[in-house]
Scaffold this active site. Structure first.
Site, mmCIF file in Angstrom:
data_model
loop_
_atom_site.group_PDB
_atom_site.id
_atom_site.type_symbol
_atom_site.label_atom_id
_atom_site.label_comp_id
_atom_site.label_asym_id
_atom_site.label_seq_id
_atom_site.Cartn_x
_atom_site.Cartn_y
_atom_site.Cartn_z
ATOM 1 N N ASP A 67 0.817 -1.335 -0.358
ATOM 2 C CA ASP A 67 -0.547 -0.149 0.032
ATOM 3 C C ASP A 67 0.785 1.453 -0.068
ATOM 4 O O ASP A 67 1.974 1.713 0.027
ATOM 5 C CB ASP A 67 -0.804 0.362 1.329
ATOM 6 C CG ASP A 67 -0.256 -0.429 2.777
ATOM 7 O OD1 ASP A 67 0.861 -0.510 2.995
ATOM 8 O OD2 ASP A 67 -0.864 -0.921 3.078
ATOM 9 N N ASN A 136 -7.812 -3.190 14.482
ATOM 10 C CA ASN A 136 -9.218 -3.381 13.837
ATOM 11 C C ASN A 136 -9.232 -5.138 12.153
ATOM 12 O O ASN A 136 -10.245 -4.981 12.259
ATOM 13 C CB ASN A 136 -10.505 -2.422 12.802
ATOM 14 C CG ASN A 136 -8.558 -1.857 11.856
ATOM 15 O OD1 ASN A 136 -8.094 -2.587 11.375
ATOM 16 N ND2 ASN A 136 -9.584 -0.306 11.126
ATOM 17 N N HIS A 138 -7.529 -5.419 9.784
ATOM 18 C CA HIS A 138 -6.551 -4.642 8.663
ATOM 19 C C HIS A 138 -5.526 -5.934 8.093
ATOM 20 O O HIS A 138 -5.017 -5.535 8.759
ATOM 21 C CB HIS A 138 -6.926 -3.276 8.079
ATOM 22 C CG HIS A 138 -5.668 -2.548 8.618
ATOM 23 N ND1 HIS A 138 -6.162 -1.327 9.072
ATOM 24 C CD2 HIS A 138 -4.767 -3.117 9.016
ATOM 25 C CE1 HIS A 138 -5.114 -0.771 9.689
ATOM 26 N NE2 HIS A 138 -3.815 -1.949 9.587
ATOM 27 N N GLU A 143 -9.427 -2.289 4.756
ATOM 28 C CA GLU A 143 -10.345 -2.484 6.273
ATOM 29 C C GLU A 143 -11.539 -2.963 6.634
ATOM 30 O O GLU A 143 -12.084 -3.396 5.747
ATOM 31 C CB GLU A 143 -11.206 -0.246 6.230
ATOM 32 C CG GLU A 143 -9.465 0.264 6.714
ATOM 33 C CD GLU A 143 -9.182 0.395 7.523
ATOM 34 O OE1 GLU A 143 -8.987 -0.512 8.270
ATOM 35 O OE2 GLU A 143 -8.154 1.674 7.277
HETATM 36 C C1 F6R Z 1 1.862 -1.845 5.851
HETATM 37 C C2 F6R Z 1 0.287 -1.788 6.149
HETATM 38 C C3 F6R Z 1 -0.724 -2.427 7.513
HETATM 39 C C4 F6R Z 1 0.169 -2.485 9.059
HETATM 40 C C5 F6R Z 1 -0.894 -2.606 10.005
HETATM 41 C C6 F6R Z 1 0.438 -2.775 11.510
HETATM 42 O O1 F6R Z 1 1.860 -1.929 5.045
HETATM 43 O O2 F6R Z 1 -0.397 -2.719 4.979
HETATM 44 O O3 F6R Z 1 -1.985 -3.152 6.961
HETATM 45 O O4 F6R Z 1 1.206 -3.404 8.682
HETATM 46 O O5 F6R Z 1 -1.656 -1.544 10.488
HETATM 47 O O6 F6R Z 1 1.144 -2.136 11.401
HETATM 48 P P1 F6R Z 1 2.550 -2.264 12.589
HETATM 49 O O7 F6R Z 1 3.154 -3.012 11.713
HETATM 50 O O8 F6R Z 1 2.791 -0.382 12.453
HETATM 51 O O9 F6R Z 1 1.838 -1.944 13.597
#
Ligand code: F6R
Length: 242
Positions: A67, A136, A138, A143
């Site tokens: 992303d 959450n 994702h 989401e």
């Molecule tokens: C990042 C992504 C997100 C993160 C997720 C966890 O490219 O796609 O799904 O993997 O938000 O984030 P952290 O590792 O910062 O807890």
């Protein structure tokens, strides 16, 4: 799903590094799916050391990130382009043209999504997709409520996701409201997915993923249906598992 329980963040990163190294040394032209955020930082450090020790080379590797924020240029220190350059790309022998992220600064964002899907297809398929877990549920920026059939698309970020990511920005106002993300279907087409989960703050989410039902209201639950999904989770993250 295979669940590999490890002691802590360090062991999680080491185990993930082992899996990536194994792939890179068995597949001739590996295609890696990458993630950003706090979770994979330790893995990227270990991959850099492994490269410096001569045990892996990225010269035949292609990468596709999950992303990118909408509205941030590659040069913006908060963009995922910048993150990847700093945390991995500039330290290894990955060819510039082989590192791909969605173009969050494109004028035509729908076109950028289509182009990204086409690029992934032209590389064959993603051999190993790294994932982190949102509190959450994702994965990527898919989401809760995202269609399981979704491909690369533009998303409006949940307020909870913006707050969770605000730590990287000077103020909440600066946190983008939209992103381009690979879709659930795009992620599920990877040959193998490796989800990294660390810390007690992710324990509830991991318990929902492992013990809960498969539902679009908890996007990561779809991984239960992947034929080669590996979860590497530390003690804190596993603390609410039944
Ligand atoms: C990042 C992504 C997100 C993160 C997720 C966890 O490219 O796609 O799904 O993997 O938000 O984030 P952290 O590792 O910062 O807890």
């Amino acid at each position: 799903m295979e669940l590999i329980r490890v002691k802590d963040y360090e062991e999680m990163s080491a185990k993930a590094c082992e899996l990536v190294k194994e792939l890179m040394n068995t597949v001739q032209s590996p295609v890696l799916g990458l993630a950003t955020g706090s979770t994979p930082e330790g893995l990227y450090e270990k991959l850099i050391h492994t490269y410096e020790n001569g045990a892996i080379s990225f010269s035949n590797t292609k990468t596709f990130n999950l992303d990118e924020y909408v509205g941030l240029t590659k040069e913006d220190p908060n963009s995922y382009h910048y993150y990847m350059t700093e945390k991995l790309f500039k330290h290894v022998d990955l060819k510039e043209g082989n590192a791909h992220l969605p173009d969050g600064a494109a004028e035509d964002k729908s076109q950028a999504c289509e182009d990204y899907e086409r690029l992934i297809k032209s590389a064959g398929a993603i051999d190993l997709q790294l994932l982190g877990l949102g509190m959450n549920g994702h994965i990527g920026f898919n989401e809760p409520g995202t269609d399981f059939k979704s491909r690369t698309h533009i998303v409006t970020l949940d307020e909870s996701t913006r707050q969770a990511n605000a730590r990287f920005f000077n103020s909440m106002d600066e946190v983008p409201t939209e992103a381009i993300t690979m879709g659930i279907q795009s992620i599920m087409e990877a040959r193998r997915v490796v989800l990294l989960v660390s810390g007690e703050k992710k324990a509830e989410a991991l318990a929902s993923l492992v013990n809960g039902e498969v539902t679009e209201t908890f996007p990561a639950s779809i991984l239960q249906q992947h034929s080669d999904a590996v979860i590497i989770a530390d003690e804190g993250a596993c603390s609410q598992l039944r």
